[in-house]
Design an enzyme around this catalytic site. Structure first.
Site, short mmCIF file in Angstrom:
data_model
loop_
_atom_site.label_atom_id
_atom_site.label_comp_id
_atom_site.label_asym_id
_atom_site.label_seq_id
_atom_site.Cartn_x
_atom_site.Cartn_y
_atom_site.Cartn_z
N TYR A 119 0.57 -0.67 0.05
CA TYR A 119 -0.30 0.82 -0.23
C TYR A 119 1.24 1.29 -0.19
O TYR A 119 1.87 1.63 0.80
CB TYR A 119 -0.74 0.18 1.25
CG TYR A 119 -2.20 0.85 1.78
CD1 TYR A 119 -1.60 1.81 0.48
CD2 TYR A 119 -2.12 0.93 2.45
CE1 TYR A 119 -2.99 2.96 -0.04
CE2 TYR A 119 -3.94 2.24 2.75
CZ TYR A 119 -4.03 2.66 1.57
OH TYR A 119 -5.25 3.67 1.58
N LYS A 170 -1.80 -1.22 -3.79
CA LYS A 170 -2.45 -0.54 -3.61
C LYS A 170 -2.08 0.29 -4.24
O LYS A 170 -0.63 1.31 -3.50
CB LYS A 170 -3.24 -0.58 -2.96
CG LYS A 170 -4.61 0.73 -2.50
CD LYS A 170 -5.11 0.48 -1.51
CE LYS A 170 -6.12 1.78 -1.29
NZ LYS A 170 -6.79 1.46 -0.49
#
Length: 300
Positions: free
Chosen positions: A139, A167
């Site tokens: 992330y 992400k």
């Protein structure tokens, strides 16, 4: 063009965490919301991310949430559990708990606040990826953590067999495009306004907060692009803009705006609920989106 690998599905929802009126975890409501999201077009779910209020939920609540959602959606729906923290040891503990509770993958954010240099960032992710048998979604959100996963670091991390996805909230379309082209990492847009642009350059899909309230609309954009109807993808994407702006760029966190539109209980402090004016604006934009989607389906 070769279709991107989608290890966790294509349209993922960054799911809110429902609470009772008194502010306790509501596993039943979480299960109902998760089942509705899947029925309305979400391929997978991401739990205990920022939208899921992970900074203010306990380890035990994260596990209970995961178990409730798994029971509600069954084994065929990918569930990615957010386990990131500023502490490598704590992150590893959370990762192992998530594996035992039935997660299909792990969302691991860059350690925040301490702003580790890139070798330390890399070592953190490798340590977590080595700790379980679950695939990892990195992330990258420097606006919140204070530290970027630099493209050169991403290229090295892509060599780890357990690190399979990203992400992407780095707001660097060029850098992301380069890493997509040079690795097998599955990129998921974590910024609603970049869902279509990133998908167009090879991303696997999106992890969407807006999908909490409009999953069909979020999915429809990618469906149109997959059908090679780029004009329709652009049209549908534009329909989402007013709601996206109010939910994600109005100064209120996405958790707050999503819960303003859902019967999902309060947010936890330090967050505060949306005021009446903001809620009314969100409701209007949501209803206008639904009406526009219906009108488009009825058009010859």
């Amino acid at each position: 063009m070769t279709a991107p690998v989608t290890p966790f599905g294509r349209t993922l929802c960054a799911m809110i965490t429902p609470f009772t009126g008194s502010g306790e975890l509501d596993p039943d409501a979480a299960g109902r919301h998760a089942a509705a999201l899947v029925a309305d077009g979400c391929d997978g779910l991401v739990l205990s991310g920022t939208t899921g209020e992970s900074p203010t939920t306990t380890d035990a609540e994260k596990t209970a949430l995961l178990r409730a959602v798994r029971a509600a959606v069954g084994d065929g729906v990918p569930i990615v559990a957010g386990v990131g923290s500023a502490d490598t040891r704590h992150t590893i503990d959370l990762a192992r708990q998530a594996e035992q509770a039935g997660a299909d993958g792990l969302l691991v954010v860059t350690p925040y606040y301490s702003r580790p240099p890139q070798p330390a960032v890399e070592a953190h992710f490798v340590r977590v990826a080595d700790a379980t048998g679950l695939p990892v979604m990195l992330y990258d959100i420097p606006g919140r953590t204070g530290t970027r996963i630099e493209p050169e670091t991403m290229l090295r991390l892509a060599e780890h067999p357990g690190i399979v996805a990203v992400k992407d909230c780095a707001y660097d379309l060029l850098g992301s495009t380069e890493v997509i082209g040079a690795t097998s990492l599955a990129y998921y847009s974590g910024c609603e306004e970049l869902n279509l642009p990133l998908y167009a350059v090879g991303a696997a899909g999106c992890v969407s907060t807006v999908a909490n309230v409009a999953p069909r609309a979020v999915r429809a954009v990618l469906d149109a692009f997959d059908a090679r109807d780029t004009a329709e993808a652009v049209r549908l994407n534009r329909l989402l803009v007013p709601l996206t702006r109010l939910m994600m760029a109005s100064g209120l966190p996405g958790t707050v705006t999503a819960k303003a539109l859902l019967d999902a209980g309060p947010v936890r402090e330090p967050l505060q609920p949306a005021g009446r004016e903001a809620t009314d604006g969100l409701r209007r934009a949501y209803e206008e989106l639904l009406a526009a989607m219906d009108q488009g389906r009825q058009a010859p």
